[in-house]
Design a protein around this motif. Sequence first.
Motif, PDB file in Angstrom:
ATOM      1  N   ALA A  52       6.310  13.284  -0.569  1.00 36.93           N
ATOM      2  CA  ALA A  52       5.426  12.094   0.385  1.00 36.93           C
ATOM      3  C   ALA A  52       3.509  12.625  -0.168  1.00 36.93           C
ATOM      4  CB  ALA A  52       5.585  13.017   2.210  1.00 36.93           C
ATOM      5  N   GLU A  53       2.995  14.302   0.085  1.00 39.18           N
ATOM      6  CA  GLU A  53       1.895  13.903  -0.638  1.00 39.18           C
ATOM      7  C   GLU A  53       1.790  13.432  -1.573  1.00 39.18           C
ATOM      8  OE1 GLU A  53      -0.215  17.954  -2.600  1.00 39.18           O
ATOM      9  OE2 GLU A  53       1.152  18.113  -0.557  1.00 39.18           O
ATOM     10  N   ALA A  54       2.657  13.603  -2.921  1.00 34.59           N
ATOM     11  CA  ALA A  54       1.958  12.356  -3.629  1.00 34.59           C
ATOM     12  C   ALA A  54       2.246  11.356  -3.681  1.00 34.59           C
ATOM     13  CB  ALA A  54       3.498  12.763  -5.317  1.00 34.59           C
ATOM     14  N   GLY A  55       2.280  10.605  -2.981  1.00 35.07           N
ATOM     15  CA  GLY A  55       2.686   9.233  -2.256  1.00 35.07           C
ATOM     16  C   GLY A  55       1.286   9.596  -1.191  1.00 35.07           C
ATOM     17  N   ALA A 103      21.387   1.093   3.120  1.00 32.00           N
ATOM     18  CA  ALA A 103      20.913   0.509   4.488  1.00 32.00           C
ATOM     19  C   ALA A 103      19.043   0.975   4.860  1.00 32.00           C
ATOM     20  CB  ALA A 103      20.887   2.544   5.145  1.00 32.00           C
ATOM     21  N   TYR A 104      18.335   1.276   3.456  1.00 34.16           N
ATOM     22  CA  TYR A 104      17.299   1.124   3.630  1.00 34.16           C
ATOM     23  C   TYR A 104      16.771  -0.434   2.701  1.00 34.16           C
ATOM     24  CZ  TYR A 104      17.877   5.917   4.894  1.00 34.16           C
ATOM     25  OH  TYR A 104      18.210   7.630   5.231  1.00 34.16           O
ATOM     26  N   ASP A 105      17.734  -0.656   2.322  1.00 34.13           N
ATOM     27  CA  ASP A 105      17.419  -2.394   1.799  1.00 34.13           C
ATOM     28  C   ASP A 105      16.563  -2.269   0.407  1.00 34.13           C
ATOM     29  OD1 ASP A 105      19.009  -4.502   3.710  1.00 34.13           O
ATOM     30  OD2 ASP A 105      16.541  -4.291   4.871  1.00 34.13           O
ATOM     31  N   ALA A 155      11.984   8.270   0.170  1.00 36.06           N
ATOM     32  CA  ALA A 155      12.591   9.562  -0.265  1.00 36.06           C
ATOM     33  C   ALA A 155      13.578  10.247   0.537  1.00 36.06           C
ATOM     34  CB  ALA A 155      11.599  10.571  -0.411  1.00 36.06           C
ATOM     35  N   LEU A 156      14.583  10.809  -0.554  1.00 36.55           N
ATOM     36  CA  LEU A 156      16.090  11.066   0.488  1.00 36.55           C
ATOM     37  C   LEU A 156      16.476  12.327  -0.684  1.00 36.55           C
ATOM     38  CD1 LEU A 156      18.800  10.752   1.255  1.00 36.55           C
ATOM     39  CD2 LEU A 156      19.628   9.185  -0.851  1.00 36.55           C
ATOM     40  N   PHE A 157      16.453  13.415   0.100  1.00 38.35           N
ATOM     41  CA  PHE A 157      17.008  14.453  -0.175  1.00 38.35           C
ATOM     42  C   PHE A 157      18.609  14.216   0.505  1.00 38.35           C
ATOM     43  CE2 PHE A 157      18.172  18.996   0.132  1.00 38.35           C
ATOM     44  CZ  PHE A 157      18.277  19.478  -1.583  1.00 38.35           C
ATOM     45  N   VAL A 185       5.194   6.691   2.680  1.00 42.40           N
ATOM     46  CA  VAL A 185       6.510   7.527   2.052  1.00 42.40           C
ATOM     47  C   VAL A 185       7.345   7.284   3.441  1.00 42.40           C
ATOM     48  CG1 VAL A 185       7.714   9.370   1.372  1.00 42.40           C
ATOM     49  CG2 VAL A 185       5.488   8.610   0.009  1.00 42.40           C
ATOM     50  N   GLU A 186       8.689   7.037   3.733  1.00 39.88           N
ATOM     51  CA  GLU A 186       9.546   7.568   4.433  1.00 39.88           C
ATOM     52  C   GLU A 186      10.018   8.544   4.101  1.00 39.88           C
ATOM     53  OE1 GLU A 186      11.383   4.811   6.735  1.00 39.88           O
ATOM     54  OE2 GLU A 186      10.286   2.819   6.969  1.00 39.88           O
TER      55      GLU A 186
END
Length: 146
Positions: free
Chosen positions: A73-76, A102-104, A40-42, A83-84
């Motif tokens: 993260a909560e949904a995951g 970066a995260y492949d 997850a990215l913001f 979830v990272e």
Amino acid sequence: MDRATMYDEILYPTDGSAGSDAAVAHAVSLAELADARIHALFVVDELIAGADRWDAVVEREEERGERALDAVAEAGAKRGIDVEQHLRRGRPHEEILDAATAYDADLIVMGTHGRTGIGRFLAAGSVAERVVRHSEPPVLTARARE
């Protein structure tokens, strides 16, 4: 290719909006089917404020970002998905594309506001549109429901 190896790393950029959040169910479902991890990215947009207000605006945006990432993260967690959470600063479309590398990421899942007509013209060069045009991994977009 079996489904477990098709997607191992899913990038889910969010800005915390309804358009962005429309895609979270897709990201979580795909991650569950593929036994994949979600990144997850913001991105705090570097162009959001003038230099005189930078610190206050960035701090507020980072807090908003943390809330948006916590929601992913909560949904995951409800579905047993790892979830990272990643918070970055920069130009959103560039940071999303950099994060995919970066995260492949095997897949990017992101929301779109679904603008049409003059609204789409005024928002030309939207983040989702730029990511779709320049991404190496496939991009799944989900439009916010009315």
